[in-house]
Design an enzyme around this catalytic site. Structure first.
Site, PDB file in Angstrom:
ATOM      1  N   TRP A 151      88.568  54.499  20.320  1.00  0.00           N
ATOM      2  CA  TRP A 151      89.330  53.792  19.284  1.00  0.00           C
ATOM      3  C   TRP A 151      89.195  52.294  19.535  1.00  0.00           C
ATOM      4  O   TRP A 151      89.432  51.825  20.663  1.00  0.00           O
ATOM      5  CB  TRP A 151      90.792  54.244  19.381  1.00  0.00           C
ATOM      6  CG  TRP A 151      91.732  53.592  18.412  1.00  0.00           C
ATOM      7  CD1 TRP A 151      91.535  53.401  17.074  1.00  0.00           C
ATOM      8  CD2 TRP A 151      93.025  53.082  18.707  1.00  0.00           C
ATOM      9  NE1 TRP A 151      92.631  52.799  16.523  1.00  0.00           N
ATOM     10  CE2 TRP A 151      93.563  52.591  17.503  1.00  0.00           C
ATOM     11  CE3 TRP A 151      93.789  52.991  19.862  1.00  0.00           C
ATOM     12  CZ2 TRP A 151      94.821  52.007  17.415  1.00  0.00           C
ATOM     13  CZ3 TRP A 151      95.044  52.424  19.784  1.00  0.00           C
ATOM     14  CH2 TRP A 151      95.556  51.941  18.570  1.00  0.00           C
ATOM     15  N   ASP A 154      95.728  59.277  26.379  1.00  0.00           N
ATOM     16  CA  ASP A 154      96.290  58.791  25.128  1.00  0.00           C
ATOM     17  C   ASP A 154      96.474  60.011  24.220  1.00  0.00           C
ATOM     18  O   ASP A 154      95.487  60.670  23.865  1.00  0.00           O
ATOM     19  CB  ASP A 154      95.325  57.768  24.495  1.00  0.00           C
ATOM     20  CG  ASP A 154      95.909  57.122  23.246  1.00  0.00           C
ATOM     21  OD1 ASP A 154      97.049  57.455  22.866  1.00  0.00           O
ATOM     22  OD2 ASP A 154      95.209  56.269  22.646  1.00  0.00           O
ATOM     23  N   LYS A 207     101.983  59.802  13.919  1.00  0.00           N
ATOM     24  CA  LYS A 207     101.257  60.774  13.098  1.00  0.00           C
ATOM     25  C   LYS A 207     102.050  62.067  12.961  1.00  0.00           C
ATOM     26  O   LYS A 207     102.257  62.552  11.866  1.00  0.00           O
ATOM     27  CB  LYS A 207      99.888  61.086  13.709  1.00  0.00           C
ATOM     28  CG  LYS A 207      99.194  59.910  14.363  1.00  0.00           C
ATOM     29  CD  LYS A 207      98.566  58.951  13.371  1.00  0.00           C
ATOM     30  CE  LYS A 207      98.095  57.712  14.105  1.00  0.00           C
ATOM     31  NZ  LYS A 207      97.236  56.836  13.361  1.00  0.00           N
TER      32      LYS A 207
HETATM   33  C1  LMR Z   1      93.448  54.547  13.226  1.00  0.00           C
HETATM   34  O1  LMR Z   1      92.677  54.704  14.168  1.00  0.00           O
HETATM   35  O2  LMR Z   1      93.067  54.394  12.062  1.00  0.00           O
HETATM   36  C2  LMR Z   1      94.933  54.572  13.468  1.00  0.00           C
HETATM   37  O3  LMR Z   1      95.187  54.872  14.793  1.00  0.00           O
HETATM   38  C3  LMR Z   1      95.624  53.364  12.989  1.00  0.00           C
HETATM   39  C4  LMR Z   1      95.331  52.135  13.800  1.00  0.00           C
HETATM   40  O4  LMR Z   1      96.289  51.473  14.184  1.00  0.00           O
HETATM   41  O5  LMR Z   1      94.168  51.806  14.033  1.00  0.00           O
END
Ligand code: LMR
Length: 396
Positions: free
Chosen positions: A130, A211, A246
């Protein structure tokens, strides 16, 4: 003072929402930011949440400060959901859980705590991970290292390469793992792979840092926590960031938690004191509203059952959309097999498109996804499925 600051690009994920809002094409499709959506394209307030919120407004008698660790009942909920009610780390008082402003707050707080405990520590992150993991962890001064994870050609985890790389991790290292619904790939570790990672952690002495932002969106609440519970069973220490954004749809309420498993009860007390001292210097105490809702939903049999039903419905809807998307794409062509999307879990999968193809989808078809072709599967519905599939086929 501020004149010399350069203008920054919009955040790669949050910036998409603004671009989508400004797009006037009635056929536009939002597969960007990871929020759940209904068939009508709405991100609803869950019924269990609305009921708890109504109760809260009736019962609330003060807006005075919460304790520094936040709402105790929400922390209990987060810990029990993650580890299970009977887990030894709870019974042995080796767990310290504090409420945080969302999962991001938990990750940042963890990073600060790690930097304080061991300024030499490095965090291993998956390639890819991420995007926001990077600023959240490096802002605390931690060094990042990368381990291979998703094989884009094979559409699956390259576990052999992951394991081989992590053989060089040691006691100064933490390995950041996604408990379930890997963001951005949707490819999750099997139970056997978790077991091999636990064995490697025991052998090499690195600390798992998990996470868990999507608990309940993969296979179920307990199933999605398999890796967390296994690591807590087998490792002396563990860092865990969780989020109710979520699974309770509490996104804007910023309800998350940071749990640290320590080797001893005294160690857990010290960790808690340090964590609270860092939080005091960052934001003092977390917001109460979302966490109060968590507390009420989790501790009422009726609301908890209602929530479980709602969570199951969200999970099953996304799984169904995955199958529908694969069918729609595979029916339209035979050069590429998209069936891997149905084998992945949670909100996200990669379509496997180039940045140019993603840009074309956006500029010509008003289909929005991040540049790496990550899609939020929950943004698909029966109104946009055929339009989306046609657009994807046209750009490949
Ligand atoms: C995402 O990956 O789209 C979500 O976790 C929202 C974010 O804050 O990035």
């Amino acid at each position: 003072m501020f004149n010399q600051l350069p203008l920054l690009q919009a955040d790669p994920i949050l910036g998409l929402s603004a671009a989508f809002r400004n797009d006037t094409n009635p056929s536009k499709v939002d597969l960007g930011v990871g929020v759940y959506k209904t068939e009508n394209g709405e991100t609803p307030v869950l019924g269990s949440v609305a009921a708890a919120e109504a109760q809260l407004l009736q019962q609330q008698t003060t807006k005075s400060y919460t304790p520094p660790a936040g709402i105790a009942g929400a922390n209990r909920a987060a810990a029990e959901l993650a580890f299970g009610r009977e887990h030894k780390v709870i019974g042995e008082n080796r767990l310290s859980t504090v409420q945080t402003p969302g999962g991001c707050g938990a990750l940042r707080l963890a990073a600060e705590l790690i930097a304080k405990a061991n300024p030499q520590a490095s965090i291993w992150i998956s390639t890819p991970t991420w995007a926001n993991h990077v600023p959240l962890l490096t802002s605390a001064g931690l060094r990042l290292k990368e381990y291979p994870y998703y094989d884009f050609a094979e559409h699956k985890i390259d576990f052999a390469a992951m394991l081989k790389t992590l053989e060089s991790a040691g006691p100064n290292d933490l390995v950041l793992l996604h408990a379930c619904c890997h963001n951005p790939s949707g490819a999750d570790l099997s139970r056997e792979q978790w077991q091999q990672l636990a064995a490697l952690a025991s052998e090499r002495g690195f600390t798992p840092f998990i996470d868990m932002a999507y608990q309940g969106f993969g296979s179920g609440i307990a199933e999605d926590a398999y890796g967390v519970r296994l690591m807590a069973d087998t490792q002396p220490e563990l860092v865990l960031a969780t989020s109710f954004s979520k699974n309770l749809g509490l996104y804007r309420e910023r309800a998350g938690s940071l749990s640290i498993v320590s080797a001893t009860h005294a160690g857990a007390d010290a960790v808690l004191s340090q964590t609270l001292s860092i939080a005091r210097g960052l934001y003092s105490m977390p917001p109460a509203h979302g966490a109060s809702i968590v507390d009420l939903v989790y501790h009422s049999d009726e609301l908890r059952n209602q929530w479980h039903g709602e969570l199951t419905a969200m999970r099953e809807r996304i799984a169904g959309l995955r199958v529908q998307l694969v069918n729609a794409l595979n029916e339209r062509q035979s050069k590429r097999d998209f069936s891997f999307i149905a084998r992945e879990a949670g909100m996200f999968s990669f379509l496997g498109l180039s940045v140019d193809q993603v840009q074309t989808l956006k500029s010509q078809y008003s289909v929005y996804m991040t540049d790496n072709s990550r899609i939020n599967v929950a943004g698909i519905n029966s109104n946009n499925l055929n339009y989306l599939a046609d657009a994807i086929i046209k750009v490949i």
